[in-house]
Design a protein around this motif. Structure first.
Motif, PDB file in Angstrom:
ATOM      1  N   GLU A   1      -0.179  -4.576  71.486  1.00  0.00           N
ATOM      2  CA  GLU A   1      -0.864  -4.508  70.252  1.00  0.00           C
ATOM      3  C   GLU A   1      -0.087  -3.667  69.314  1.00  0.00           C
ATOM      4  O   GLU A   1      -0.187  -3.668  68.007  1.00  0.00           O
ATOM      5  N   GLN A   2       0.856  -2.689  69.658  1.00  0.00           N
ATOM      6  CA  GLN A   2       1.616  -1.969  68.751  1.00  0.00           C
ATOM      7  C   GLN A   2       2.704  -2.774  68.393  1.00  0.00           C
ATOM      8  O   GLN A   2       2.952  -2.572  66.919  1.00  0.00           O
ATOM      9  N   ILE A   3       3.326  -3.604  69.013  1.00  0.00           N
ATOM     10  CA  ILE A   3       4.198  -4.606  68.506  1.00  0.00           C
ATOM     11  C   ILE A   3       3.879  -5.559  67.486  1.00  0.00           C
ATOM     12  O   ILE A   3       4.171  -5.733  66.566  1.00  0.00           O
ATOM     13  N   LEU A   4       2.380  -6.100  67.752  1.00  0.00           N
ATOM     14  CA  LEU A   4       1.742  -6.949  66.857  1.00  0.00           C
ATOM     15  C   LEU A   4       1.449  -6.292  65.539  1.00  0.00           C
ATOM     16  O   LEU A   4       1.567  -6.847  64.457  1.00  0.00           O
ATOM     17  N   GLY A   5       1.121  -4.950  65.451  1.00  0.00           N
ATOM     18  CA  GLY A   5       0.744  -4.075  64.351  1.00  0.00           C
ATOM     19  C   GLY A   5       1.910  -4.113  63.798  1.00  0.00           C
ATOM     20  O   GLY A   5       1.879  -4.010  62.347  1.00  0.00           O
ATOM     21  N   GLY A   6       3.025  -3.699  64.281  1.00  0.00           N
ATOM     22  CA  GLY A   6       4.429  -3.686  63.478  1.00  0.00           C
ATOM     23  C   GLY A   6       4.895  -4.858  62.890  1.00  0.00           C
ATOM     24  O   GLY A   6       5.390  -4.911  61.826  1.00  0.00           O
ATOM     25  N   TYR A   7       4.438  -5.972  63.594  1.00  0.00           N
ATOM     26  CA  TYR A   7       4.790  -7.422  63.019  1.00  0.00           C
ATOM     27  C   TYR A   7       3.972  -7.532  61.627  1.00  0.00           C
ATOM     28  O   TYR A   7       4.200  -8.083  60.512  1.00  0.00           O
ATOM     29  N   CYS A   8       2.722  -7.209  61.848  1.00  0.00           N
ATOM     30  CA  CYS A   8       1.732  -7.282  60.727  1.00  0.00           C
ATOM     31  C   CYS A   8       2.298  -6.547  59.388  1.00  0.00           C
ATOM     32  O   CYS A   8       2.049  -6.981  58.194  1.00  0.00           O
ATOM     33  N   LEU A   9       2.785  -5.451  59.823  1.00  0.00           N
ATOM     34  CA  LEU A   9       3.045  -4.615  58.658  1.00  0.00           C
ATOM     35  C   LEU A   9       4.480  -5.298  58.027  1.00  0.00           C
ATOM     36  O   LEU A   9       4.416  -5.105  56.766  1.00  0.00           O
ATOM     37  N   GLY A  10       5.338  -5.516  58.897  1.00  0.00           N
ATOM     38  CA  GLY A  10       6.494  -6.165  58.484  1.00  0.00           C
ATOM     39  C   GLY A  10       6.220  -7.432  57.579  1.00  0.00           C
ATOM     40  O   GLY A  10       7.101  -7.866  56.511  1.00  0.00           O
ATOM     41  N   SER A  11       5.061  -8.254  57.963  1.00  0.00           N
ATOM     42  CA  SER A  11       4.550  -9.406  57.241  1.00  0.00           C
ATOM     43  C   SER A  11       4.230  -9.226  55.866  1.00  0.00           C
ATOM     44  O   SER A  11       4.250  -9.727  54.965  1.00  0.00           O
TER      45      SER A  11
ATOM     46  N   LYS B   1      15.612  -8.238  52.785  1.00  0.00           N
ATOM     47  CA  LYS B   1      14.752  -8.564  53.843  1.00  0.00           C
ATOM     48  C   LYS B   1      14.990  -8.348  55.283  1.00  0.00           C
ATOM     49  O   LYS B   1      14.105  -8.126  56.163  1.00  0.00           O
ATOM     50  N   GLU B   2      16.412  -7.829  55.539  1.00  0.00           N
ATOM     51  CA  GLU B   2      16.612  -7.279  57.157  1.00  0.00           C
ATOM     52  C   GLU B   2      16.122  -6.037  57.160  1.00  0.00           C
ATOM     53  O   GLU B   2      16.339  -5.732  58.208  1.00  0.00           O
ATOM     54  N   LYS B   3      15.923  -5.196  55.968  1.00  0.00           N
ATOM     55  CA  LYS B   3      15.607  -4.054  56.119  1.00  0.00           C
ATOM     56  C   LYS B   3      13.881  -3.719  56.809  1.00  0.00           C
ATOM     57  O   LYS B   3      13.628  -2.972  57.098  1.00  0.00           O
ATOM     58  N   VAL B   4      13.289  -4.860  56.605  1.00  0.00           N
ATOM     59  CA  VAL B   4      11.855  -5.102  57.095  1.00  0.00           C
ATOM     60  C   VAL B   4      11.747  -4.795  58.632  1.00  0.00           C
ATOM     61  O   VAL B   4      10.976  -4.308  59.198  1.00  0.00           O
ATOM     62  N   LYS B   5      12.888  -5.352  59.326  1.00  0.00           N
ATOM     63  CA  LYS B   5      13.059  -4.989  60.776  1.00  0.00           C
ATOM     64  C   LYS B   5      12.883  -3.393  61.217  1.00  0.00           C
ATOM     65  O   LYS B   5      12.374  -3.090  62.201  1.00  0.00           O
ATOM     66  N   LEU B   6      13.573  -2.698  60.271  1.00  0.00           N
ATOM     67  CA  LEU B   6      13.474  -1.326  60.536  1.00  0.00           C
ATOM     68  C   LEU B   6      12.245  -0.906  60.341  1.00  0.00           C
ATOM     69  O   LEU B   6      12.035   0.123  61.239  1.00  0.00           O
ATOM     70  N   VAL B   7      11.438  -1.010  59.470  1.00  0.00           N
ATOM     71  CA  VAL B   7      10.260  -0.554  59.027  1.00  0.00           C
ATOM     72  C   VAL B   7       9.171  -1.135  60.314  1.00  0.00           C
ATOM     73  O   VAL B   7       8.566  -0.318  60.745  1.00  0.00           O
ATOM     74  N   TRP B   8       9.412  -2.387  60.945  1.00  0.00           N
ATOM     75  CA  TRP B   8       8.764  -2.763  62.008  1.00  0.00           C
ATOM     76  C   TRP B   8       8.912  -1.952  63.088  1.00  0.00           C
ATOM     77  O   TRP B   8       8.106  -1.642  63.855  1.00  0.00           O
ATOM     78  N   ALA B   9      10.355  -1.896  63.411  1.00  0.00           N
ATOM     79  CA  ALA B   9      10.686  -0.954  64.530  1.00  0.00           C
ATOM     80  C   ALA B   9      10.225   0.532  64.458  1.00  0.00           C
ATOM     81  O   ALA B   9       9.681   0.973  65.405  1.00  0.00           O
TER      82      ALA B   9
END
Length: 106
Positions: free
Chosen positions: A19-29, A38-46
């Motif tokens: 759930e937490q990983i999916l929440g991070g993915y939704c925030l990144g999306s 666009k590669e900085k989105v992964k930092l926010v997701w993480a």
């Protein structure tokens, strides 16, 4: 054959992580179209996912609402640090994600 108790315990431990990983993915999306690089989105997701996973460990001391607000605030700080333009838009994105992620837990 797997015991039902073992399967239940495994699911109970892995579901919050997923759930937490999916929440991070939704925030990144949500923020991806608005970030310059666009590669900085992964930092926010993480950052969001790891903060929420860490706060999940100490959830007996924090309410879920406080954990979600803290996770979104950390993600907001990472967004501002990695993309130093248009802060009002980042506030709007953090507030929008809070409406999706934070209000249902109340």
């Amino acid at each position: 054959m797997i015991e039902s108790g073992l399967l239940f315990n495994l699911t109970a431990r892995l579901l919050p992580v997923a759930e937490q990983i999916l929440g991070g993915y939704c925030l990144g999306s949500l923020i991806k179209p608005f970030m310059e690089r666009k590669e900085k989105v992964k930092l926010v997701w993480a950052a969001y996912s790891l903060t929420m996973l860490a706060l999940n460990v100490v959830s007996c001391w924090l309410s879920t609402f406080t954990a979600v607000v803290t996770g979104i605030f950390v993600a907001f700080l990472v967004m501002c640090r990695t993309d130093r333009r248009n802060y009002k838009q980042k506030i709007f994105l953090a507030a929008t994600f809070f409406l999706y992620a934070g209000l249902p837990v109340q």
